[in-house]
Design a protein around this motif. Structure first.
Motif, PDB file in Angstrom:
ATOM      1  N   UNK A  80       0.843  -1.205   0.000  1.00 54.53           N
ATOM      2  CA  UNK A  80       0.000   0.000   0.000  1.00 54.53           C
ATOM      3  C   UNK A  80       0.870   1.245   0.000  1.00 54.53           C
ATOM      4  N   UNK A  81       1.930   1.241   0.776  1.00 57.88           N
ATOM      5  CA  UNK A  81       2.844   2.384   0.804  1.00 57.88           C
ATOM      6  C   UNK A  81       3.515   2.579  -0.553  1.00 57.88           C
ATOM      7  N   UNK A  82       3.966   1.496  -1.179  1.00 56.88           N
ATOM      8  CA  UNK A  82       4.625   1.601  -2.482  1.00 56.88           C
ATOM      9  C   UNK A  82       3.657   2.088  -3.556  1.00 56.88           C
ATOM     10  N   UNK A  83       2.433   1.595  -3.545  1.00 57.48           N
ATOM     11  CA  UNK A  83       1.446   2.053  -4.523  1.00 57.48           C
ATOM     12  C   UNK A  83       1.201   3.548  -4.359  1.00 57.48           C
ATOM     13  N   UNK A  84       1.121   4.003  -3.131  1.00 61.40           N
ATOM     14  CA  UNK A  84       0.921   5.425  -2.871  1.00 61.40           C
ATOM     15  C   UNK A  84       2.082   6.247  -3.414  1.00 61.40           C
ATOM     16  N   UNK A  85       3.291   5.787  -3.207  1.00 62.12           N
ATOM     17  CA  UNK A  85       4.469   6.502  -3.709  1.00 62.12           C
ATOM     18  C   UNK A  85       4.506   6.511  -5.234  1.00 62.12           C
ATOM     19  N   UNK A  86       4.270   5.358  -5.843  1.00 68.18           N
ATOM     20  CA  UNK A  86       4.296   5.264  -7.307  1.00 68.18           C
ATOM     21  C   UNK A  86       3.217   6.154  -7.905  1.00 68.18           C
ATOM     22  N   UNK A  87       2.040   6.131  -7.330  1.00 69.68           N
ATOM     23  CA  UNK A  87       0.946   6.964  -7.815  1.00 69.68           C
ATOM     24  C   UNK A  87       1.304   8.448  -7.741  1.00 69.68           C
ATOM     25  N   UNK A  88       1.928   8.848  -6.642  1.00 69.09           N
ATOM     26  CA  UNK A  88       2.343  10.251  -6.486  1.00 69.09           C
ATOM     27  C   UNK A  88       3.336  10.638  -7.576  1.00 69.09           C
ATOM     28  N   UNK A  89       4.312   9.781  -7.850  1.00 73.43           N
ATOM     29  CA  UNK A  89       5.319  10.076  -8.861  1.00 73.43           C
ATOM     30  C   UNK A  89       4.678  10.147 -10.248  1.00 73.43           C
ATOM     31  N   UNK A  90       3.772   9.229 -10.556  1.00 73.01           N
ATOM     32  CA  UNK A  90       3.132   9.219 -11.871  1.00 73.01           C
ATOM     33  C   UNK A  90       2.298  10.474 -12.119  1.00 73.01           C
ATOM     34  N   UNK A  91       1.723  11.029 -11.081  1.00 72.89           N
ATOM     35  CA  UNK A  91       0.872  12.209 -11.240  1.00 72.89           C
ATOM     36  C   UNK A  91       1.661  13.511 -11.358  1.00 72.89           C
ATOM     37  N   UNK A 112       1.109  -1.087 -12.282  1.00 72.76           N
ATOM     38  CA  UNK A 112      -0.156  -1.150 -13.037  1.00 72.76           C
ATOM     39  C   UNK A 112      -1.327  -0.651 -12.183  1.00 72.76           C
ATOM     40  N   UNK A 113      -1.365  -1.084 -10.935  1.00 75.79           N
ATOM     41  CA  UNK A 113      -2.443  -0.652 -10.048  1.00 75.79           C
ATOM     42  C   UNK A 113      -2.345   0.843  -9.757  1.00 75.79           C
ATOM     43  N   UNK A 114      -1.128   1.348  -9.525  1.00 76.68           N
ATOM     44  CA  UNK A 114      -0.942   2.783  -9.283  1.00 76.68           C
ATOM     45  C   UNK A 114      -1.357   3.590 -10.511  1.00 76.68           C
ATOM     46  N   UNK A 115      -1.038   3.093 -11.690  1.00 82.28           N
ATOM     47  CA  UNK A 115      -1.453   3.762 -12.920  1.00 82.28           C
ATOM     48  C   UNK A 115      -2.962   3.775 -13.073  1.00 82.28           C
ATOM     49  N   UNK A 116      -3.593   2.688 -12.712  1.00 84.08           N
ATOM     50  CA  UNK A 116      -5.059   2.629 -12.762  1.00 84.08           C
ATOM     51  C   UNK A 116      -5.670   3.626 -11.779  1.00 84.08           C
ATOM     52  N   UNK A 120      -4.538   6.453 -15.531  1.00 83.24           N
ATOM     53  CA  UNK A 120      -3.595   6.497 -16.642  1.00 83.24           C
ATOM     54  C   UNK A 120      -3.565   5.152 -17.345  1.00 83.24           C
ATOM     55  N   UNK A 121      -3.195   5.179 -18.605  1.00 82.78           N
ATOM     56  CA  UNK A 121      -2.979   3.952 -19.357  1.00 82.78           C
ATOM     57  C   UNK A 121      -1.522   3.548 -19.190  1.00 82.78           C
TER      58      UNK A 121
END
Length: 129
Positions: A80-91, A112-116, A120-121
């Motif tokens: 959950x922490x990693x997804x949050x970080x990846x999502x922040x970077x992608x945005x 993939x989940x963070x992108x979703x 994002x595609x």
């Protein structure tokens, strides 16, 4: 800075009179997807990390229902922490990340989940000879 870190991070520290340690700051997390039904996605502090896990599981179920490659993941607290970080970077504008680790550690799946979650595609480049 003019403000002591213990004062700034005092609410997350379990030891109010001691020095902050890495473990205290590790749970300091912000995101904008904590409330999936919100019309305006506000980037705010996650007050309860335990409450974020069912939200992530709901996003995963939603992703699996529309994806041609469903993922069978166990979203423990580090994930959950990693997804949050990846999502922040992608945005971020021109946001990108180099994820390093051993094979099978979940980098692709979490991305993939963070992108979703970031709406994002996700495209993947495959290198071949």
């Amino acid at each position: 800075f003019e403000v002591a870190p213990a004062k700034v991070f005092g609410r997350i520290s379990h030891k109010p009179h001691d020095n902050l340690e890495d473990e205290d700051v590790r749970h300091l997390m912000y995101c904008d997807f904590e409330d999936p039904k919100a019309k305006v996605k506000a980037y705010k502090l996650v007050e309860d990390l335990g409450a974020l896990q069912p939200v992530m599981n709901a996003y995963l179920e939603e992703y699996n229902s529309i994806s041609s490659k469903p993922m069978d993941l166990v979203l423990f607290s580090f994930a959950v922490e990693h997804i949050s970080r990846i999502s922040r970077v992608l945005k971020m504008p021109r946001g990108n990340a180099l994820l390093v680790g051993i094979g099978g550690s979940g980098r692709q799946s979490l991305t993939r989940l963070a992108g979703y979650i970031a709406d994002m595609d996700v495209k993947q480049i495959e290198v071949s000879k």
